[in-house]
Design an enzyme around this catalytic site. Structure first.
Site, PDB file in Angstrom:
ATOM      1  N   SER A 128      90.779 -12.403  78.525  1.00  0.00           N
ATOM      2  CA  SER A 128      91.037 -11.519  77.391  1.00  0.00           C
ATOM      3  C   SER A 128      90.580 -10.098  77.670  1.00  0.00           C
ATOM      4  O   SER A 128      91.118  -9.141  77.108  1.00  0.00           O
ATOM      5  CB  SER A 128      90.320 -12.044  76.136  1.00  0.00           C
ATOM      6  OG  SER A 128      90.830 -13.286  75.738  1.00  0.00           O
ATOM      7  N   TRP A 139      91.130  -8.340  80.118  1.00  0.00           N
ATOM      8  CA  TRP A 139      92.164  -7.550  80.785  1.00  0.00           C
ATOM      9  C   TRP A 139      93.395  -7.324  79.916  1.00  0.00           C
ATOM     10  O   TRP A 139      94.340  -6.656  80.353  1.00  0.00           O
ATOM     11  CB  TRP A 139      92.572  -8.253  82.088  1.00  0.00           C
ATOM     12  CG  TRP A 139      91.408  -8.447  83.001  1.00  0.00           C
ATOM     13  CD1 TRP A 139      90.744  -9.615  83.250  1.00  0.00           C
ATOM     14  CD2 TRP A 139      90.723  -7.445  83.748  1.00  0.00           C
ATOM     15  NE1 TRP A 139      89.695  -9.406  84.111  1.00  0.00           N
ATOM     16  CE2 TRP A 139      89.656  -8.077  84.441  1.00  0.00           C
ATOM     17  CE3 TRP A 139      90.901  -6.063  83.914  1.00  0.00           C
ATOM     18  CZ2 TRP A 139      88.781  -7.388  85.270  1.00  0.00           C
ATOM     19  CZ3 TRP A 139      90.029  -5.372  84.740  1.00  0.00           C
ATOM     20  CH2 TRP A 139      88.993  -6.033  85.403  1.00  0.00           C
ATOM     21  N   GLU A 166     106.339  -2.440  70.871  1.00  0.00           N
ATOM     22  CA  GLU A 166     106.491  -3.291  72.044  1.00  0.00           C
ATOM     23  C   GLU A 166     107.772  -4.117  71.910  1.00  0.00           C
ATOM     24  O   GLU A 166     108.405  -4.156  70.854  1.00  0.00           O
ATOM     25  CB  GLU A 166     105.268  -4.191  72.230  1.00  0.00           C
ATOM     26  CG  GLU A 166     103.991  -3.401  72.516  1.00  0.00           C
ATOM     27  CD  GLU A 166     102.823  -4.272  72.917  1.00  0.00           C
ATOM     28  OE1 GLU A 166     103.010  -5.495  73.054  1.00  0.00           O
ATOM     29  OE2 GLU A 166     101.715  -3.739  73.091  1.00  0.00           O
ATOM     30  N   HIS A 218     102.793 -15.260  83.119  1.00  0.00           N
ATOM     31  CA  HIS A 218     101.873 -14.491  82.277  1.00  0.00           C
ATOM     32  C   HIS A 218     101.232 -15.289  81.153  1.00  0.00           C
ATOM     33  O   HIS A 218     100.047 -15.145  80.901  1.00  0.00           O
ATOM     34  CB  HIS A 218     102.643 -13.301  81.697  1.00  0.00           C
ATOM     35  CG  HIS A 218     101.841 -12.426  80.792  1.00  0.00           C
ATOM     36  ND1 HIS A 218     100.694 -11.790  81.210  1.00  0.00           N
ATOM     37  CD2 HIS A 218     102.022 -12.071  79.485  1.00  0.00           C
ATOM     38  CE1 HIS A 218     100.201 -11.075  80.216  1.00  0.00           C
ATOM     39  NE2 HIS A 218     100.965 -11.240  79.154  1.00  0.00           N
ATOM     40  N   ARG A 232     107.234 -16.041  73.302  1.00  0.00           N
ATOM     41  CA  ARG A 232     106.225 -15.342  72.504  1.00  0.00           C
ATOM     42  C   ARG A 232     106.639 -13.902  72.225  1.00  0.00           C
ATOM     43  O   ARG A 232     107.041 -13.175  73.130  1.00  0.00           O
ATOM     44  CB  ARG A 232     104.890 -15.354  73.253  1.00  0.00           C
ATOM     45  CG  ARG A 232     103.783 -14.571  72.581  1.00  0.00           C
ATOM     46  CD  ARG A 232     102.495 -14.726  73.351  1.00  0.00           C
ATOM     47  NE  ARG A 232     102.558 -14.136  74.671  1.00  0.00           N
ATOM     48  CZ  ARG A 232     102.020 -12.949  74.990  1.00  0.00           C
ATOM     49  NH1 ARG A 232     101.423 -12.231  74.069  1.00  0.00           N
ATOM     50  NH2 ARG A 232     102.098 -12.503  76.225  1.00  0.00           N
ATOM     51  N   ARG A 255     110.767 -10.379  75.862  1.00  0.00           N
ATOM     52  CA  ARG A 255     110.368 -10.504  77.269  1.00  0.00           C
ATOM     53  C   ARG A 255     111.247 -11.449  78.074  1.00  0.00           C
ATOM     54  O   ARG A 255     111.506 -11.202  79.253  1.00  0.00           O
ATOM     55  CB  ARG A 255     108.906 -10.964  77.353  1.00  0.00           C
ATOM     56  CG  ARG A 255     107.929  -9.876  76.988  1.00  0.00           C
ATOM     57  CD  ARG A 255     106.513 -10.359  77.068  1.00  0.00           C
ATOM     58  NE  ARG A 255     105.600  -9.272  76.727  1.00  0.00           N
ATOM     59  CZ  ARG A 255     104.293  -9.433  76.565  1.00  0.00           C
ATOM     60  NH1 ARG A 255     103.761 -10.633  76.698  1.00  0.00           N
ATOM     61  NH2 ARG A 255     103.530  -8.401  76.262  1.00  0.00           N
ATOM     62  N   ALA A 269      89.491 -15.592  71.533  1.00  0.00           N
ATOM     63  CA  ALA A 269      89.515 -16.690  70.565  1.00  0.00           C
ATOM     64  C   ALA A 269      88.153 -17.361  70.450  1.00  0.00           C
ATOM     65  O   ALA A 269      87.658 -17.610  69.343  1.00  0.00           O
ATOM     66  CB  ALA A 269      90.581 -17.714  70.959  1.00  0.00           C
ATOM     67  N   HIS A 279     105.983 -12.137  82.434  1.00  0.00           N
ATOM     68  CA  HIS A 279     105.954 -10.735  82.003  1.00  0.00           C
ATOM     69  C   HIS A 279     106.882  -9.935  82.905  1.00  0.00           C
ATOM     70  O   HIS A 279     106.850 -10.076  84.131  1.00  0.00           O
ATOM     71  CB  HIS A 279     104.534 -10.172  82.082  1.00  0.00           C
ATOM     72  CG  HIS A 279     104.366  -8.912  81.291  1.00  0.00           C
ATOM     73  ND1 HIS A 279     104.863  -7.704  81.715  1.00  0.00           N
ATOM     74  CD2 HIS A 279     103.777  -8.675  80.094  1.00  0.00           C
ATOM     75  CE1 HIS A 279     104.582  -6.772  80.811  1.00  0.00           C
ATOM     76  NE2 HIS A 279     103.924  -7.340  79.819  1.00  0.00           N
ATOM     77  N   GLN A 336      95.972  -5.699  77.740  1.00  0.00           N
ATOM     78  CA  GLN A 336      96.275  -4.292  77.487  1.00  0.00           C
ATOM     79  C   GLN A 336      96.843  -4.082  76.090  1.00  0.00           C
ATOM     80  O   GLN A 336      96.594  -3.061  75.455  1.00  0.00           O
ATOM     81  CB  GLN A 336      97.252  -3.770  78.544  1.00  0.00           C
ATOM     82  CG  GLN A 336      96.667  -3.777  79.949  1.00  0.00           C
ATOM     83  CD  GLN A 336      97.647  -3.265  80.985  1.00  0.00           C
ATOM     84  OE1 GLN A 336      98.590  -2.558  80.675  1.00  0.00           O
ATOM     85  NE2 GLN A 336      97.420  -3.629  82.237  1.00  0.00           N
ATOM     86  N   GLY A 337      97.633  -5.035  75.612  1.00  0.00           N
ATOM     87  CA  GLY A 337      98.158  -4.948  74.255  1.00  0.00           C
ATOM     88  C   GLY A 337      97.092  -5.334  73.249  1.00  0.00           C
ATOM     89  O   GLY A 337      96.057  -5.906  73.594  1.00  0.00           O
ATOM     90  N   SER A 347      99.977 -12.992  70.432  1.00  0.00           N
ATOM     91  CA  SER A 347      98.961 -13.907  70.963  1.00  0.00           C
ATOM     92  C   SER A 347      97.549 -13.452  70.629  1.00  0.00           C
ATOM     93  O   SER A 347      96.675 -14.280  70.356  1.00  0.00           O
ATOM     94  CB  SER A 347      99.120 -14.052  72.473  1.00  0.00           C
ATOM     95  OG  SER A 347      99.124 -12.785  73.092  1.00  0.00           O
TER      96      SER A 347
END
Length: 549
Positions: A54, A56, A125, A337, A372, A280, A26, A239, A58-59, A377
């Protein structure tokens, strides 16, 4: 061209148009948007560029790019995952602008995964009804995006980069009821027309987390101490699949996209027990319940049928720790998470304190409701990062050439986080909460932990990521409502507010609360599509699928 300026002498302040605290996705994107609109910016980061949380991720960003997708379907999935608490105007802004922001990232040099025809290879996902998540390098998306943006920021003459622990944002500066900049840990001030908080979330306040150690909610406390309103602090997303019991990989996140490709979850008896692609909150609670029923501290993630080449960083990290996911199940359990709540903002990132903005995980726009939707995000970072950066340029210019009448007021220092606080939050504000545990948490020495407990006690229902054992069902009267936390000078009261369609944070008093200029369908230039930072491009007419070049 506007450039960062400072008078001679190390103790004198740096003066810019926009000061940005935090250099994750961001913050980096907002800095580039501001610079490409002709503004000067300062990026203040406690870590070197490309070493933020950020990195790290993965999505990737979620955007309606596939032939079977639409804005309406993405909106429906977002609202369904948010469990009746999503602010529709925020969700509409995200789903309509996310495709254009993906195109921006491509133009900035991010290479997303595509097939031989140049079409995006989209991932599925949890909570998404179709494939919608863009990836780069399989599950190395955060790394690819942050590296590309960091390189551009480092080369941009309009952006001054202050990085390292001595450059950490230690306080916000204000004068006459307005935020005017940020103080670094080494005592240097950065004065700006607008200050943007992109400091991330607070998941590392919990003992078991997927986040790096610095994700302690510093931006939330800085904003509160300066006089801004917070919201929905009780909403921490856990998560479902974080590694447990593997030395060197404790809390390592195994991306949801692996379950999207067919990986399954199994209990101690080898039985599947949950729809792996449910939202989730649902999957995490199901895992928690099954571990309690079986007396196990983990469940097994079976990814033996998944091609290791699709997720090289996940497979590589696990193999380095001595576990081969191509041959054995991966022990996983939920971990803290993502902070759904944050600093309350309108849809341009403006907080209730004039001159102060918040974006990314540090903010609360109402986009995520009470849970979320996976990968929204990262889209939020780019959609609302651009909106905040361009809106910031409408703030009144500071009088850089005139000496200020005394130094601005500085927020008090932030408290340290003790291990006992992290343990208490995990015990009493985890996946399941009770009044007994939350009242005990009210005695914690850390102010953010106490605020989380107060908010969780007020939400006498179970909704999304918040599950109260005494109130196991949602309260329909609280649909579309959120908890607003006033700053100390306004009595620190916590109250319910309803998200007003298309409006700002309502009674919280942020700019734009009266109306239509904050709505997703307004003529706000921050909503236009086109190159990052452009303030005069045409509005996108539909979800065109960009090429993979």
């Amino acid at each position: 061209m506007s450039r960062p300026t400072a008078a001679a002498g190390a103790a004198l302040p740096l003066r810019v148009d926009v000061a940005i605290a935090g250099a994750g996705a961001a913050g980096l994107f907002a800095a580039l948007c501001a610079a490409r609109a002709g503004a000067s910016a300062a990026l203040v980061s406690a870590t070197p560029l490309a070493q933020t949380a950020s990195y790290w991720a993965q999505g990737g960003p979620a955007a309606a790019l596939g032939p079977d997708d639409s804005f309406e379907l993405h909106l429906l999935d977002t609202e369904r995952a948010g469990r009746g608490a999503v602010r529709r105007a925020a969700a509409e802004a995200l789903v309509r602008e996310a495709p254009a922001r993906v195109r921006d990232l491509q133009e900035l040099g991010v290479r997303f995964d595509t097939d031989r025809h140049g079409r995006f290879v989209l991932a599925l996902e949890g909570g998404h009804s179709v494939r919608r998540v863009v990836h780069a390098g399989g599950s190395a998306t955060g790394r690819r995006v942050v590296r590309a943006l960091s390189a551009l920021v480092a080369e941009e003459p309009r952006i001054a980069v202050l990085e390292g622990d001595r450059a950490r944002a230690s306080g916000l500066l204000s004068r006459d009821g307005r935020c005017v900049g940020v103080r670094c840990a080494d005592g240097r001030d950065v004065l700006a027309r607008a200050t943007l908080l992109a400091t991330g979330g607070a998941a590392a306040l919990w003992a078991r987390t997927t986040n790096p150690p610095g994700s302690l909610g510093a931006g939330l406390l800085l904003a509160r101490l300066a006089g801004a309103t917070l919201a929905d602090l009780e909403l921490m997303q856990f998560h479902p699949t974080a590694v447990i019991g593997v030395p060197g990989r404790e809390g390592f996140l195994v991306t949801e996209a692996i379950r999207g490709e067919g990986a399954t979850l199994h209990d101690a008896c080898g039985e599947r027990f949950v729809d792996e692609l449910a939202p989730r909150d649902e999957v995490s609670r199901a895992i928690q319940l099954r571990m309690r029923q079986t007396g196990s501290r983990s469940v097994g993630l079976d990814m033996r049928a998944i091609d290791p080449a699709r997720f090289p960083n996940v497979v590589g990290a696990l193999r380095e720790a001595g576990l081969d996911p191509a041959r054995e199940l991966v022990p996983v359990a939920p971990a803290a998470h993502y902070m759904v709540g944050g600093v309350l903002t309108d849809l341009r990132g403006r907080t209730t304190l004039p001159g102060l903005y918040a974006l990314g995980e540090a903010s609360c726009t109402g986009l995520h409701g009470a849970n979320r939707l996976a990968s929204n995000s990262l889209s939020e970072c780019f959609v609302f990062g651009r909106r905040a950066a361009l809106s910031a340029l409408d703030e009144p210019a500071h009088e850089a050439g005139r000496a200020a009448p005394g130094r601005p007021e500085l927020t008090p220092p932030l408290p340290a986080v003790e291990p006992s606080t992290r343990g208490a939050l995990w015990r009493h504000a985890g996946i399941e909460r009770s009044a007994t545990g939350l009242r005990e948490l009210l005695e914690d020495p850390h102010p953010l932990a106490r605020l989380i407990a107060r908010c969780a006690l007020m939400r006498e229902e179970s909704r999304g990521v918040h599950h109260r054992t005494e109130f196991p069902a949602p309260d329909p009267a609280l649909d579309r409502h959120h908890l607003v936390v006033a700053p100390p000078e306004r009595g620190a009261a916590i109250a319910w507010e309803e998200w007003a369609p298309g409006a700002g944070p309502g009674a919280a008093g942020a700019p734009g609360s009266a109306g239509s200029s904050d709505a997703a369908g307004s003529s706000d230039p921050a909503e236009s599509s086109g190159p990052a930072g452009s303030r005069d491009s045409a509005v996108s007419s539909g979800p065109a699928v960009p090429s993979g070049s």
